[in-house]
Design a protein around this motif. Structure first.
Motif, short mmCIF file in Angstrom:
data_model
loop_
_atom_site.label_atom_id
_atom_site.label_comp_id
_atom_site.label_asym_id
_atom_site.label_seq_id
_atom_site.Cartn_x
_atom_site.Cartn_y
_atom_site.Cartn_z
N GLY A 41 5.62 -3.14 -2.26
CA GLY A 41 4.87 -3.91 -3.23
C GLY A 41 5.22 -5.39 -3.25
O GLY A 41 4.33 -6.25 -3.35
N VAL A 42 6.51 -5.73 -3.13
CA VAL A 42 6.92 -7.14 -3.16
C VAL A 42 6.33 -7.89 -1.96
O VAL A 42 5.79 -8.99 -2.11
N ILE A 43 6.43 -7.30 -0.78
CA ILE A 43 5.90 -7.93 0.43
C ILE A 43 4.38 -8.05 0.35
O ILE A 43 3.80 -9.08 0.72
N ASP A 44 3.72 -7.00 -0.15
CA ASP A 44 2.26 -7.05 -0.28
C ASP A 44 1.83 -8.19 -1.20
O ASP A 44 0.87 -8.92 -0.90
N SER A 45 2.55 -8.39 -2.29
CA SER A 45 2.21 -9.46 -3.23
C SER A 45 2.39 -10.83 -2.59
O SER A 45 1.55 -11.73 -2.78
N LEU A 46 3.46 -10.99 -1.82
CA LEU A 46 3.69 -12.28 -1.15
C LEU A 46 2.59 -12.56 -0.13
O LEU A 46 2.09 -13.69 -0.02
N GLU A 47 2.21 -11.54 0.63
CA GLU A 47 1.16 -11.72 1.63
C GLU A 47 -0.17 -12.08 0.98
O GLU A 47 -0.89 -12.96 1.46
N GLN A 48 -0.48 -11.43 -0.13
CA GLN A 48 -1.73 -11.73 -0.83
C GLN A 48 -1.73 -13.15 -1.38
O GLN A 48 -2.79 -13.77 -1.53
N GLY A 49 -0.54 -13.68 -1.66
CA GLY A 49 -0.43 -15.05 -2.14
C GLY A 49 -0.38 -16.08 -1.03
O GLY A 49 -0.21 -17.27 -1.30
N GLY A 50 -0.50 -15.62 0.22
CA GLY A 50 -0.53 -16.55 1.35
C GLY A 50 0.85 -16.93 1.86
O GLY A 50 0.99 -17.89 2.63
N PHE A 51 1.89 -16.17 1.48
CA PHE A 51 3.24 -16.46 1.93
C PHE A 51 3.61 -15.60 3.14
O PHE A 51 3.07 -14.50 3.32
N ILE A 52 4.53 -16.11 3.95
CA ILE A 52 5.11 -15.34 5.05
C ILE A 52 6.52 -14.94 4.62
O ILE A 52 7.42 -15.79 4.55
N PRO A 53 6.75 -13.68 4.29
CA PRO A 53 8.06 -13.28 3.78
C PRO A 53 9.15 -13.37 4.85
O PRO A 53 8.94 -12.99 6.01
N VAL A 54 10.30 -13.87 4.45
CA VAL A 54 11.51 -13.84 5.28
C VAL A 54 12.54 -13.03 4.50
O VAL A 54 12.92 -13.42 3.40
N VAL A 55 12.95 -11.91 5.06
CA VAL A 55 13.74 -10.94 4.29
C VAL A 55 15.14 -10.80 4.90
O VAL A 55 15.28 -10.49 6.08
N ALA A 56 16.15 -11.04 4.08
CA ALA A 56 17.53 -10.77 4.50
C ALA A 56 17.82 -9.29 4.28
O ALA A 56 17.43 -8.73 3.25
N PRO A 57 18.50 -8.64 5.23
CA PRO A 57 18.66 -7.17 5.16
C PRO A 57 19.78 -6.73 4.22
O PRO A 57 20.80 -6.17 4.62
N ILE A 58 19.57 -6.97 2.94
CA ILE A 58 20.53 -6.55 1.92
C ILE A 58 19.80 -5.65 0.94
O ILE A 58 18.77 -6.03 0.38
N GLY A 59 20.33 -4.45 0.74
CA GLY A 59 19.73 -3.51 -0.18
C GLY A 59 20.59 -3.34 -1.42
O GLY A 59 21.71 -3.86 -1.50
N ASN A 70 21.86 -3.04 8.76
CA ASN A 70 21.50 -3.57 10.07
C ASN A 70 20.07 -4.13 10.04
O ASN A 70 19.13 -3.45 9.63
N ALA A 71 19.91 -5.38 10.50
CA ALA A 71 18.62 -6.07 10.40
C ALA A 71 17.53 -5.39 11.22
O ALA A 71 16.35 -5.35 10.81
N ASP A 72 17.88 -4.85 12.39
CA ASP A 72 16.88 -4.17 13.22
C ASP A 72 16.30 -2.94 12.51
O ASP A 72 15.10 -2.67 12.58
N LEU A 73 17.18 -2.21 11.82
CA LEU A 73 16.72 -1.01 11.12
C LEU A 73 15.82 -1.37 9.94
O LEU A 73 14.84 -0.69 9.67
N VAL A 74 16.17 -2.46 9.24
CA VAL A 74 15.32 -2.91 8.13
C VAL A 74 13.95 -3.34 8.66
O VAL A 74 12.91 -3.01 8.09
N ALA A 75 13.95 -4.09 9.77
CA ALA A 75 12.68 -4.54 10.35
C ALA A 75 11.80 -3.36 10.73
O ALA A 75 10.59 -3.35 10.47
#
Length: 245
Positions: A41-59, A70-75
């Motif tokens: 949902g967070v990524i979808d909202s950013l995309e709808q707002g015209g943003f390109i999300p950059v996500v650090a792999p921290i949960g 691990n960043a590859d697993l998150v991606a």
């Protein structure tokens, strides 16, 4: 930029690793986690707002603590939950290599499984391969593991028919032709020898040519700081004859 803590959209749990000598014994390696779930949902909202999300792999865990993942697993998991058409993973090697150091393209999940069983895949390539396999099996149409050292690698992979590996071959050929032409015009041109060695050193099968180019450089300059760097690179290639990593 965001982390998986924002809106707690990456849920994680502590990762426990089996001990090397006692696999039945699980080790706590600190604030390292594995993915439980990702809420798109967070990524979808950013995309709808015209943003390109950059996500650090921290949960974030159920205990409220942060976990590094691990960043590859998150991606890969993000690509899966977002129903991405394409997943591209960048690395500092030419890509997936076989036992002879030959670049593999168009590899199927079945072939990857066989390579994992046989053992040629190891180190930092393992989480990339695991992520790629999971994403492909979850419906991501294509997964690419490419050499991020190639200029404009991502653009070449996305916007050309042949992709970055084809473009990389063309880049090598053109660069070598230019450097050889410069050498013919001026055999004492140090930078041409240096650059020729650097290009050859990136090609897994031409390490010997890199060493020859750098040895020609050292015939002209053996004392400068750059010459010391060239000597070190020659020794590195001799110890890793499959090329720079």
């Amino acid at each position: 930029g965001h982390t998986g803590q924002d809106g707690a959209f990456i849920r994680a749990r502590k990762l426990l690793m089996p001990a090397r000598e006692k696999p039945a014994e699980l080790l706590d390696i600190g604030q390292v986690g594995e993915i439980e779930s990702i809420d798109p949902g967070v990524i979808d909202s950013l995309e709808q707002g015209g943003f390109i999300p950059v996500v650090a792999p921290i949960g974030v865990g159920a205990d409220g603590l942060s976990y590094n993942i691990n960043a590859d697993l998150v991606a890969g998991k993000l690509a899966e939950v977002l129903r991405a058409e394409k997943l591209v993973l960048l690395t500092n090697t030419p890509g997936v290599l076989d036992e002879q150091g030959k670049l593999l393209t168009g590899v199927t999940p079945k072939q990857i499984d066989a390579m994992l069983a046989a053992g040629p895949l190891s180190g930092g390539m393992l989480p990339k391969i695991a992520s790629a396999l999971d994403a492909a099996r979850a419906g991501v149409k294509s997964v690419h593991i490419i050499d991020g050292r190639v200029p404009h690698a991502l653009l070449l992979e996305v916007l050309t028919d042949q992709g970055v590996m084809y473009q990389q071959v063309k880049r090598f050929d053109l660069a070598i032709a230019n450097f050889e032409k410069a050498q013919q015009l001026d055999p004492t041109h140090l930078q041409s020898q240096y650059n020729m060695g650097m290009v050859y050193a990136q090609d897994l099968h031409q390490a010997d040519k890199a060493i020859k180019a750098w040895n020609r450089y050292l015939q002209l300059d053996s004392t400068s700081p750059k010459a010391q760097q060239v000597k070190a690179m020659i020794e590195q290639l001799k110890s890793q004859p499959k090329g720079f990593k």
